[in-house]
Motif scaffolding. Structure first.
Motif, PDB file in Angstrom:
ATOM      1  N   LEU A 280     -36.291 -43.527   6.413  1.00 21.36           N
ATOM      2  CA  LEU A 280     -34.581 -44.243   6.261  1.00 21.36           C
ATOM      3  C   LEU A 280     -34.234 -44.717   7.646  1.00 21.36           C
ATOM      4  O   LEU A 280     -34.318 -43.886   8.990  1.00 21.36           O
ATOM      5  CB  LEU A 280     -34.510 -42.250   5.507  1.00 21.36           C
ATOM      6  N   PRO A 281     -33.085 -45.319   7.578  1.00 23.42           N
ATOM      7  CA  PRO A 281     -32.513 -46.086   8.947  1.00 23.42           C
ATOM      8  C   PRO A 281     -31.954 -44.694   9.498  1.00 23.42           C
ATOM      9  O   PRO A 281     -31.637 -43.751   8.779  1.00 23.42           O
ATOM     10  CB  PRO A 281     -31.658 -47.444   8.211  1.00 23.42           C
ATOM     11  N   ASP A 282     -31.426 -44.878  10.773  1.00 21.68           N
ATOM     12  CA  ASP A 282     -30.705 -44.068  11.207  1.00 21.68           C
ATOM     13  C   ASP A 282     -29.724 -44.017  11.492  1.00 21.68           C
ATOM     14  O   ASP A 282     -30.038 -44.991  12.622  1.00 21.68           O
ATOM     15  CB  ASP A 282     -31.665 -43.186  12.068  1.00 21.68           C
ATOM     16  N   PHE A 283     -28.480 -44.126  11.121  1.00 23.59           N
ATOM     17  CA  PHE A 283     -27.262 -44.588  11.677  1.00 23.59           C
ATOM     18  C   PHE A 283     -27.210 -43.996  13.320  1.00 23.59           C
ATOM     19  O   PHE A 283     -27.241 -42.771  12.566  1.00 23.59           O
ATOM     20  CB  PHE A 283     -26.971 -44.885  10.290  1.00 23.59           C
ATOM     21  N   LYS A 284     -26.589 -44.192  14.067  1.00 21.26           N
ATOM     22  CA  LYS A 284     -25.950 -43.752  15.128  1.00 21.26           C
ATOM     23  C   LYS A 284     -24.686 -44.343  15.627  1.00 21.26           C
ATOM     24  O   LYS A 284     -24.353 -45.647  15.278  1.00 21.26           O
ATOM     25  CB  LYS A 284     -26.577 -43.896  16.225  1.00 21.26           C
TER      26      LYS A 284
ATOM     27  N   MET B 189     -40.151 -40.367  -1.580  1.00 20.48           N
ATOM     28  CA  MET B 189     -39.168 -40.604  -0.689  1.00 20.48           C
ATOM     29  C   MET B 189     -40.141 -40.377   1.151  1.00 20.48           C
ATOM     30  O   MET B 189     -41.020 -39.034   0.926  1.00 20.48           O
ATOM     31  CB  MET B 189     -38.313 -39.771  -0.372  1.00 20.48           C
ATOM     32  N   ASN B 190     -39.583 -41.681   2.010  1.00 15.85           N
ATOM     33  CA  ASN B 190     -40.223 -40.313   3.647  1.00 15.85           C
ATOM     34  C   ASN B 190     -39.494 -41.169   3.892  1.00 15.85           C
ATOM     35  O   ASN B 190     -38.704 -42.306   4.695  1.00 15.85           O
ATOM     36  CB  ASN B 190     -41.304 -41.943   3.554  1.00 15.85           C
ATOM     37  N   ASP B 191     -38.751 -39.730   5.126  1.00 15.10           N
ATOM     38  CA  ASP B 191     -38.390 -39.925   5.875  1.00 15.10           C
ATOM     39  C   ASP B 191     -38.171 -41.089   6.716  1.00 15.10           C
ATOM     40  O   ASP B 191     -37.267 -40.779   7.665  1.00 15.10           O
ATOM     41  CB  ASP B 191     -37.689 -38.155   6.147  1.00 15.10           C
TER      42      ASP B 191
END
Length: 457
Positions: A288-292, A283-285
Protein backbone atom coordinates in the motif's frame (compact mmCIF):
# COMPACT_ATOMS: atom_id res chain seq x y z
CA UNK A 1 -48.42 123.04 -48.44
CA UNK A 2 -51.96 123.19 -47.20
CA UNK A 3 -53.34 120.50 -44.85
CA UNK A 4 -57.03 119.58 -44.60
CA UNK A 5 -58.84 121.10 -41.68
CA UNK A 6 -59.47 118.90 -38.68
CA UNK A 7 -63.17 118.31 -38.03
CA UNK A 8 -64.57 119.58 -34.81
CA UNK A 9 -65.53 116.14 -33.54
CA UNK A 10 -62.08 114.60 -34.18
CA UNK A 11 -60.29 112.72 -31.41
CA UNK A 12 -57.08 113.75 -29.65
CA UNK A 13 -53.68 112.82 -30.95
CA UNK A 14 -53.34 110.06 -28.33
CA UNK A 15 -56.48 108.21 -29.45
CA UNK A 16 -56.22 105.00 -31.43
CA UNK A 17 -57.41 104.88 -35.04
CA UNK A 18 -60.96 103.94 -35.48
CA UNK A 19 -62.02 105.53 -32.24
CA UNK A 20 -62.72 109.01 -33.72
CA UNK A 21 -66.23 108.15 -34.85
CA UNK A 22 -68.75 106.43 -32.70
CA UNK A 23 -69.02 102.68 -33.32
CA UNK A 24 -72.13 101.19 -34.75
CA UNK A 25 -72.35 98.93 -31.73
CA UNK A 26 -72.28 101.77 -29.15
CA UNK A 27 -75.43 103.64 -28.11
CA UNK A 28 -76.00 106.88 -29.92
CA UNK A 29 -76.49 108.97 -26.84
CA UNK A 30 -73.07 107.87 -25.34
CA UNK A 31 -70.42 110.13 -26.86
CA UNK A 32 -67.77 109.38 -24.18
CA UNK A 33 -64.62 107.72 -25.66
CA UNK A 34 -62.81 104.85 -23.90
CA UNK A 35 -59.08 104.24 -24.21
CA UNK A 36 -57.76 100.68 -23.94
CA UNK A 37 -54.83 98.63 -25.17
CA UNK A 38 -55.01 96.70 -28.37
CA UNK A 39 -52.61 93.96 -27.09
CA UNK A 40 -54.02 90.50 -26.51
CA UNK A 41 -54.27 89.16 -22.95
CA UNK A 42 -51.41 86.83 -22.17
CA UNK A 43 -52.52 83.40 -21.05
CA UNK A 44 -51.23 79.89 -21.18
CA UNK A 45 -51.46 78.19 -24.53
CA UNK A 46 -52.68 74.62 -24.82
CA UNK A 47 -51.52 71.94 -27.23
CA UNK A 48 -54.00 72.81 -29.96
CA UNK A 49 -53.16 76.49 -29.69
CA UNK A 50 -49.44 75.69 -29.90
CA UNK A 51 -50.10 73.90 -33.16
CA UNK A 52 -52.00 76.90 -34.48
CA UNK A 53 -49.20 79.18 -33.36
CA UNK A 54 -46.60 77.06 -35.12
CA UNK A 55 -48.71 77.05 -38.30
CA UNK A 56 -48.91 80.84 -38.26
CA UNK A 57 -52.63 81.11 -37.59
CA UNK A 58 -53.77 84.39 -36.09
CA UNK A 59 -55.92 82.67 -33.46
CA UNK A 60 -54.55 80.68 -30.55
CA UNK A 61 -57.45 78.30 -29.93
CA UNK A 62 -60.20 77.06 -32.12
CA UNK A 63 -63.53 75.58 -31.41
CA UNK A 64 -65.79 73.89 -33.89
CA UNK A 65 -66.23 76.46 -36.63
CA UNK A 66 -65.03 79.27 -34.42
CA UNK A 67 -61.89 81.32 -34.14
CA UNK A 68 -60.52 83.48 -31.35
CA UNK A 69 -59.72 87.08 -32.29
CA UNK A 70 -57.55 89.57 -30.49
CA UNK A 71 -59.14 91.95 -28.02
CA UNK A 72 -60.21 95.16 -29.66
CA UNK A 73 -60.18 98.67 -28.22
CA UNK A 74 -63.90 98.59 -27.64
CA UNK A 75 -65.78 96.38 -25.22
CA UNK A 76 -69.08 96.18 -27.00
CA UNK A 77 -70.62 92.98 -28.33
CA UNK A 78 -68.86 91.27 -31.22
CA UNK A 79 -70.68 90.25 -34.37
CA UNK A 80 -72.08 86.75 -34.25
CA UNK A 81 -70.71 85.69 -37.64
CA UNK A 82 -67.18 84.27 -37.75
CA UNK A 83 -64.32 86.22 -39.21
CA UNK A 84 -62.70 83.92 -41.73
CA UNK A 85 -60.11 84.99 -44.21
CA UNK A 86 -59.67 83.05 -47.46
CA UNK A 87 -55.89 82.72 -46.92
CA UNK A 88 -56.18 80.78 -43.61
CA UNK A 89 -58.20 77.57 -43.95
CA UNK A 90 -59.91 76.08 -40.91
CA UNK A 91 -58.22 72.89 -39.64
CA UNK A 92 -60.26 70.33 -37.74
CA UNK A 93 -59.03 68.86 -34.43
CA UNK A 94 -58.03 65.36 -35.70
CA UNK A 95 -56.13 66.87 -38.62
CA UNK A 96 -54.49 69.29 -36.22
CA UNK A 97 -53.25 66.44 -34.00
CA UNK A 98 -51.85 64.59 -37.01
CA UNK A 99 -50.05 67.73 -38.10
CA UNK A 100 -48.69 68.24 -34.59
CA UNK A 101 -47.27 64.70 -34.51
CA UNK A 102 -45.56 65.33 -37.82
CA UNK A 103 -44.13 68.69 -36.83
CA UNK A 104 -42.98 67.92 -33.24
CA UNK A 105 -39.80 65.77 -33.37
CA UNK A 106 -40.08 64.68 -29.71
CA UNK A 107 -43.17 62.63 -30.44
CA UNK A 108 -41.09 60.07 -32.34
CA UNK A 109 -38.76 59.58 -29.39
CA UNK A 110 -41.76 59.36 -27.07
CA UNK A 111 -43.30 56.61 -29.17
CA UNK A 112 -40.05 54.63 -29.29
CA UNK A 113 -39.66 55.00 -25.53
CA UNK A 114 -43.16 53.66 -24.98
CA UNK A 115 -42.39 50.68 -27.21
CA UNK A 116 -39.23 49.96 -25.18
CA UNK A 117 -41.18 50.10 -21.92
CA UNK A 118 -43.80 47.73 -23.30
CA UNK A 119 -41.12 45.29 -24.39
CA UNK A 120 -39.51 45.42 -20.93
CA UNK A 121 -42.86 44.77 -19.28
CA UNK A 122 -43.44 41.83 -21.58
CA UNK A 123 -40.06 40.27 -20.73
CA UNK A 124 -40.68 40.63 -17.01
CA UNK A 125 -43.96 38.72 -17.23
CA UNK A 126 -42.40 35.24 -17.37
CA UNK A 127 -43.91 33.68 -14.27
CA UNK A 128 -41.70 31.30 -12.31
CA UNK A 129 -39.44 30.74 -15.29
CA UNK A 130 -36.48 33.06 -15.47
CA UNK A 131 -34.41 33.63 -18.61
CA UNK A 132 -31.53 31.68 -17.08
CA UNK A 133 -33.88 28.73 -16.47
CA UNK A 134 -34.99 28.73 -20.11
CA UNK A 135 -31.39 28.90 -21.28
CA UNK A 136 -30.35 26.05 -18.97
CA UNK A 137 -33.33 23.96 -20.15
CA UNK A 138 -32.46 24.48 -23.81
CA UNK A 139 -28.77 23.65 -23.27
CA UNK A 140 -29.61 20.57 -21.20
CA UNK A 141 -32.00 19.16 -23.81
CA UNK A 142 -29.51 19.84 -26.58
CA UNK A 143 -26.77 18.00 -24.67
CA UNK A 144 -28.70 14.98 -23.37
CA UNK A 145 -31.99 14.77 -25.33
CA UNK A 146 -33.63 13.60 -22.09
CA UNK A 147 -35.83 15.76 -19.85
CA UNK A 148 -35.35 13.39 -16.90
CA UNK A 149 -31.59 13.81 -17.07
CA UNK A 150 -32.08 17.58 -17.24
CA UNK A 151 -34.33 17.41 -14.19
CA UNK A 152 -31.67 15.51 -12.24
CA UNK A 153 -28.57 17.36 -13.38
CA UNK A 154 -29.55 21.01 -13.86
CA UNK A 155 -30.01 23.35 -10.89
CA UNK A 156 -32.86 25.75 -11.70
CA UNK A 157 -33.98 28.78 -9.69
CA UNK A 158 -37.06 26.82 -8.55
CA UNK A 159 -37.75 23.14 -7.94
CA UNK A 160 -39.54 22.25 -11.13
CA UNK A 161 -41.01 18.81 -11.70
CA UNK A 162 -40.50 16.72 -14.80
CA UNK A 163 -44.03 17.59 -15.95
CA UNK A 164 -43.29 21.30 -15.61
CA UNK A 165 -40.09 20.91 -17.61
CA UNK A 166 -41.98 19.05 -20.32
CA UNK A 167 -44.76 21.65 -20.52
CA UNK A 168 -42.25 24.49 -20.65
CA UNK A 169 -40.26 22.77 -23.39
CA UNK A 170 -43.41 22.24 -25.47
CA UNK A 171 -44.40 25.89 -24.90
CA UNK A 172 -41.01 27.08 -26.13
CA UNK A 173 -41.37 24.90 -29.21
CA UNK A 174 -45.00 25.43 -30.22
CA UNK A 175 -46.31 28.56 -28.45
CA UNK A 176 -45.20 31.53 -30.54
CA UNK A 177 -46.08 34.18 -27.94
CA UNK A 178 -44.23 32.48 -25.07
CA UNK A 179 -41.30 31.66 -27.33
CA UNK A 180 -41.03 35.27 -28.50
CA UNK A 181 -41.04 36.65 -24.94
CA UNK A 182 -38.54 34.02 -23.73
CA UNK A 183 -36.14 34.62 -26.60
CA UNK A 184 -36.29 38.39 -26.05
CA UNK A 185 -35.56 37.90 -22.34
CA UNK A 186 -32.62 35.58 -23.05
CA UNK A 187 -31.15 38.09 -25.49
CA UNK A 188 -31.26 40.77 -22.80
CA UNK A 189 -29.23 38.64 -20.35
CA UNK A 190 -25.84 39.86 -19.25
CA UNK A 191 -22.93 38.03 -20.93
CA UNK A 192 -21.61 36.92 -17.53
CA UNK A 193 -24.91 35.20 -16.70
CA UNK A 194 -24.94 33.50 -20.08
CA UNK A 195 -21.34 32.30 -19.57
CA UNK A 196 -22.18 30.97 -16.08
CA UNK A 197 -25.13 28.95 -17.43
CA UNK A 198 -23.07 27.61 -20.32
CA UNK A 199 -20.25 26.50 -17.99
CA UNK A 200 -22.76 24.38 -16.04
CA UNK A 201 -24.11 22.65 -19.14
CA UNK A 202 -24.53 18.89 -18.84
CA UNK A 203 -22.07 16.53 -20.47
CA UNK A 204 -23.30 14.56 -23.44
CA UNK A 205 -22.74 10.83 -23.93
CA UNK A 206 -20.13 11.46 -26.64
CA UNK A 207 -18.16 13.76 -24.31
CA UNK A 208 -18.15 11.19 -21.50
CA UNK A 209 -17.08 8.47 -23.94
CA UNK A 210 -14.06 10.56 -24.91
CA UNK A 211 -13.22 11.16 -21.25
CA UNK A 212 -13.51 7.40 -20.67
CA UNK A 213 -10.58 6.80 -23.02
CA UNK A 214 -8.28 7.97 -20.18
CA UNK A 215 -7.48 5.08 -17.84
CA UNK A 216 -8.66 5.34 -14.24
CA UNK A 217 -5.33 4.16 -12.78
CA UNK A 218 -3.40 6.94 -14.52
CA UNK A 219 -2.66 10.41 -13.21
CA UNK A 220 -3.21 12.64 -16.24
CA UNK A 221 -2.00 16.23 -16.28
CA UNK A 222 -4.12 19.16 -17.49
CA UNK A 223 -2.14 19.11 -20.75
CA UNK A 224 -3.68 15.71 -21.54
CA UNK A 225 -7.20 17.13 -21.34
CA UNK A 226 -6.17 20.19 -23.34
CA UNK A 227 -4.88 17.91 -26.08
CA UNK A 228 -8.11 15.90 -26.00
CA UNK A 229 -10.11 19.13 -26.27
CA UNK A 230 -8.11 20.36 -29.25
CA UNK A 231 -8.43 17.06 -31.08
CA UNK A 232 -12.24 16.91 -30.72
CA UNK A 233 -13.58 20.48 -30.90
CA UNK A 234 -16.74 19.35 -32.74
CA UNK A 235 -17.76 17.00 -29.89
CA UNK A 236 -17.02 19.04 -26.80
CA UNK A 237 -19.19 22.03 -26.00
CA UNK A 238 -17.71 25.41 -26.83
CA UNK A 239 -17.30 26.50 -23.18
CA UNK A 240 -15.38 23.39 -22.08
CA UNK A 241 -11.88 23.93 -20.72
CA UNK A 242 -9.09 21.59 -19.73
CA UNK A 243 -9.77 22.28 -16.05
CA UNK A 244 -13.50 21.51 -16.35
CA UNK A 245 -12.78 18.29 -18.27
CA UNK A 246 -10.29 17.22 -15.59
CA UNK A 247 -12.80 17.89 -12.78
CA UNK A 248 -15.54 15.92 -14.56
CA UNK A 249 -13.13 13.02 -15.19
CA UNK A 250 -12.24 12.97 -11.50
CA UNK A 251 -15.94 12.81 -10.59
CA UNK A 252 -16.44 9.90 -12.98
CA UNK A 253 -13.48 8.16 -11.39
CA UNK A 254 -14.76 8.84 -7.87
CA UNK A 255 -18.16 7.27 -8.59
CA UNK A 256 -16.66 4.38 -10.62
CA UNK A 257 -18.30 5.42 -13.88
CA UNK A 258 -15.28 5.05 -16.15
CA UNK A 259 -15.33 2.11 -18.60
CA UNK A 260 -12.39 0.33 -16.96
CA UNK A 261 -14.07 0.58 -13.54
CA UNK A 262 -17.05 -1.57 -14.34
CA UNK A 263 -17.92 -3.99 -11.54
CA UNK A 264 -17.72 -7.66 -12.44
CA UNK A 265 -20.99 -9.56 -11.90
CA UNK A 266 -21.12 -11.84 -8.88
CA UNK A 267 -20.86 -15.56 -9.58
CA UNK A 268 -23.90 -17.71 -9.05
CA UNK A 269 -22.04 -20.05 -6.71
CA UNK A 270 -22.21 -18.62 -3.17
CA UNK A 271 -19.06 -20.45 -2.09
CA UNK A 272 -17.04 -18.74 -4.80
CA UNK A 273 -17.95 -15.27 -3.45
CA UNK A 274 -15.04 -13.77 -1.56
CA UNK A 275 -15.88 -12.49 1.89
CA UNK A 276 -14.46 -9.37 3.48
CA UNK A 277 -12.10 -11.33 5.72
CA UNK A 278 -10.76 -13.26 2.71
CA UNK A 279 -10.15 -10.02 0.84
CA UNK A 280 -8.38 -8.58 3.88
CA UNK A 281 -6.05 -11.56 4.06
CA UNK A 282 -5.07 -11.15 0.44
CA UNK A 283 -4.03 -7.54 1.02
CA UNK A 284 -0.39 -6.76 1.74
CA UNK A 285 0.18 -3.66 3.83
CA UNK A 286 3.70 -3.23 2.49
CA UNK A 287 2.36 -2.77 -1.03
CA UNK A 288 0.00 0.00 0.00
CA UNK A 289 1.37 3.44 -0.84
CA UNK A 290 2.32 5.62 2.09
CA UNK A 291 1.11 9.11 1.40
CA UNK A 292 2.97 11.78 3.32
CA UNK A 293 1.73 15.28 3.63
CA UNK A 294 4.46 17.87 4.02
CA UNK A 295 2.15 20.36 5.64
CA UNK A 296 1.05 17.87 8.30
CA UNK A 297 4.66 17.02 9.19
CA UNK A 298 5.50 20.70 9.62
CA UNK A 299 2.51 21.25 11.89
CA UNK A 300 3.46 18.22 14.03
CA UNK A 301 7.02 19.50 14.40
CA UNK A 302 5.82 22.96 15.46
CA UNK A 303 3.42 21.49 18.03
CA UNK A 304 6.20 19.26 19.40
CA UNK A 305 8.54 22.23 19.80
CA UNK A 306 5.90 24.27 21.63
CA UNK A 307 5.13 21.41 24.05
CA UNK A 308 8.82 20.83 24.81
CA UNK A 309 9.30 24.53 25.48
CA UNK A 310 6.40 24.55 27.97
CA UNK A 311 7.78 21.46 29.73
CA UNK A 312 11.23 23.07 30.03
CA UNK A 313 9.74 26.23 31.57
CA UNK A 314 7.78 24.20 34.11
CA UNK A 315 10.86 22.19 35.06
CA UNK A 316 12.94 25.30 35.69
CA UNK A 317 10.23 26.93 37.83
CA UNK A 318 9.40 23.80 39.80
CA UNK A 319 12.33 24.01 42.21
CA UNK A 320 11.68 27.68 42.98
CA UNK A 321 8.01 27.11 43.76
CA UNK A 322 8.85 24.17 45.97
CA UNK A 323 10.95 26.44 48.15
CA UNK A 324 8.59 29.41 48.34
CA UNK A 325 5.09 28.04 47.95
CA UNK A 326 4.16 24.41 48.46
CA UNK A 327 0.80 23.04 47.56
CA UNK A 328 -1.51 21.75 50.26
CA UNK A 329 -1.57 17.94 50.60
CA UNK A 330 -3.57 16.43 53.41
CA UNK A 331 -2.58 13.39 55.46
CA UNK A 332 0.73 12.26 56.89
CA UNK A 333 2.55 12.58 53.55
CA UNK A 334 3.53 16.18 54.39
CA UNK A 335 5.06 15.19 57.76
CA UNK A 336 8.48 13.61 57.58
CA UNK A 337 10.90 12.56 60.33
CA UNK A 338 12.47 16.06 60.48
CA UNK A 339 9.21 18.03 60.68
CA UNK A 340 7.73 18.64 64.11
CA UNK A 341 4.56 20.36 62.91
CA UNK A 342 3.05 22.11 59.89
CA UNK A 343 1.24 25.41 59.71
CA UNK A 344 -0.91 24.84 56.60
CA UNK A 345 -2.73 27.62 54.84
CA UNK A 346 -4.82 27.81 51.67
CA UNK A 347 -1.84 28.30 49.36
CA UNK A 348 1.27 27.74 51.46
CA UNK A 349 2.36 25.29 54.13
CA UNK A 350 5.10 26.22 56.58
CA UNK A 351 7.21 23.42 58.02
CA UNK A 352 8.30 23.71 61.68
CA UNK A 353 11.65 21.90 62.00
CA UNK A 354 12.97 23.70 65.09
CA UNK A 355 11.62 23.95 68.60
CA UNK A 356 10.85 27.65 68.25
CA UNK A 357 9.72 29.67 65.20
CA UNK A 358 8.63 33.27 64.79
CA UNK A 359 5.48 34.13 62.81
CA UNK A 360 5.04 37.55 61.19
CA UNK A 361 5.82 39.61 58.12
CA UNK A 362 9.22 39.95 56.46
CA UNK A 363 10.62 43.34 55.40
CA UNK A 364 13.88 44.57 53.92
CA UNK A 365 15.47 45.10 57.32
CA UNK A 366 13.75 42.28 59.18
CA UNK A 367 13.56 38.57 58.34
CA UNK A 368 11.12 36.15 59.89
CA UNK A 369 10.84 32.36 60.03
CA UNK A 370 7.22 32.21 58.78
CA UNK A 371 6.42 35.02 56.33
CA UNK A 372 2.63 35.30 56.17
CA UNK A 373 2.80 37.58 53.08
CA UNK A 374 3.29 34.45 50.96
CA UNK A 375 -0.22 33.31 51.90
CA UNK A 376 -2.05 36.52 51.11
CA UNK A 377 -2.32 40.24 51.93
CA UNK A 378 -0.44 40.74 55.21
CA UNK A 379 -0.33 44.52 55.54
CA UNK A 380 -2.08 44.34 58.91
CA UNK A 381 0.26 41.66 60.26
CA UNK A 382 3.03 42.78 62.59
CA UNK A 383 6.65 42.05 61.74
CA UNK A 384 6.67 39.64 64.69
CA UNK A 385 3.09 38.62 65.32
CA UNK A 386 3.54 35.44 67.36
CA UNK A 387 5.97 32.74 68.50
CA UNK A 388 5.39 28.97 68.50
CA UNK A 389 7.47 26.91 71.00
CA UNK A 390 7.76 23.20 71.67
CA UNK A 391 8.29 22.18 75.27
CA UNK A 392 10.09 19.10 76.44
CA UNK A 393 6.76 17.56 77.42
CA UNK A 394 5.79 17.55 73.69
CA UNK A 395 3.26 20.38 73.93
CA UNK A 396 3.11 23.38 71.61
CA UNK A 397 2.36 26.87 72.90
CA UNK A 398 1.75 30.04 70.91
CA UNK A 399 2.34 33.47 72.44
CA UNK A 400 0.84 36.63 70.88
CA UNK A 401 3.35 39.48 70.49
CA UNK A 402 1.69 41.77 67.95
CA UNK A 403 -0.71 44.66 68.38
CA UNK A 404 -3.60 42.75 66.81
CA UNK A 405 -4.96 39.70 68.61
CA UNK A 406 -4.51 36.15 67.32
CA UNK A 407 -7.56 33.90 67.18
CA UNK A 408 -7.06 30.22 68.02
CA UNK A 409 -10.12 28.05 67.50
CA UNK A 410 -12.22 31.23 67.55
CA UNK A 411 -10.83 32.53 70.85
CA UNK A 412 -8.78 35.75 70.83
CA UNK A 413 -5.29 35.76 72.33
CA UNK A 414 -4.16 39.28 73.24
CA UNK A 415 -0.60 40.64 73.28
CA UNK A 416 1.55 39.07 76.03
CA UNK A 417 -0.68 35.98 76.44
CA UNK A 418 -0.08 32.43 75.28
CA UNK A 419 -2.25 29.42 74.56
CA UNK A 420 -1.70 25.71 73.94
CA UNK A 421 -1.94 24.44 70.36
CA UNK A 422 -3.54 21.11 69.66
CA UNK A 423 -3.60 18.97 66.53
CA UNK A 424 -5.89 20.54 63.84
CA UNK A 425 -6.14 23.83 65.72
CA UNK A 426 -7.32 26.74 63.52
CA UNK A 427 -5.15 29.86 63.78
CA UNK A 428 -6.45 33.13 62.33
CA UNK A 429 -4.14 36.15 61.98
CA UNK A 430 -5.41 39.34 60.31
CA UNK A 431 -7.86 37.44 58.12
CA UNK A 432 -5.41 34.66 57.22
CA UNK A 433 -6.38 31.18 58.39
CA UNK A 434 -4.07 28.26 59.04
CA UNK A 435 -4.40 24.72 60.36
CA UNK A 436 -1.79 23.52 62.85
CA UNK A 437 -0.84 19.88 62.24
CA UNK A 438 1.38 17.97 64.72
CA UNK A 439 3.64 15.06 63.81
CA UNK A 440 2.29 12.69 66.44
CA UNK A 441 4.91 9.96 65.91
CA UNK A 442 7.85 12.31 66.34
CA UNK A 443 6.28 14.05 69.36
CA UNK A 444 5.57 10.72 71.05
CA UNK A 445 9.20 9.73 70.57
CA UNK A 446 10.31 13.01 72.14
CA UNK A 447 8.05 12.39 75.14
CA UNK A 448 9.45 8.93 75.67
CA UNK A 449 12.98 10.28 75.68
CA UNK A 450 11.97 13.00 78.16
CA UNK A 451 10.53 10.40 80.49
CA UNK A 452 13.66 8.29 80.32
CA UNK A 453 16.00 11.17 81.01
CA UNK A 454 13.50 12.57 83.55
CA UNK A 455 13.99 16.09 82.49
CA UNK A 456 11.77 18.53 84.40
CA UNK A 457 9.38 20.40 82.32
Amino acid sequence: MDFPATPSNASDSNDYPGSSTPSQFEPIHDNTKRRSSSRSIKRRRFDDELVEYSLGLPGASLGKGEKRIRTQSYTSQLPEFPLVTPSTPIISLPERRKTANKLIPGSVARKSRRKGQLSQLSTKDLGRWKPTDDLALILGVQQTNDLRMVHRGVKFSCRFTVAELQSRWYALLYNAEISRVAVAAMRNLHPDLVAAVQQQALYSTAEEDLLGTIASNSHPAPEKFQELLEQNPHIFYSTRTAKSLMEHWQLLKQYHLLPDQTVQPLPKDKDAVMTFSDAEETMNDSELPDFKEDGMDVEIQLADRIEKKDIRLLETSLSRWQVLVQSVAGGSSELDKNTLAVLRGRLVRYLMRSREIAVGRSTRDHTIDVDLSLEGPAAKVSRKQATIRLRNSGEFFMSSEGKRPVFIDGRPVLQGNKVKLNHNSVIEIAGLRFVFLINQELISAIRQEAVKVNIPT
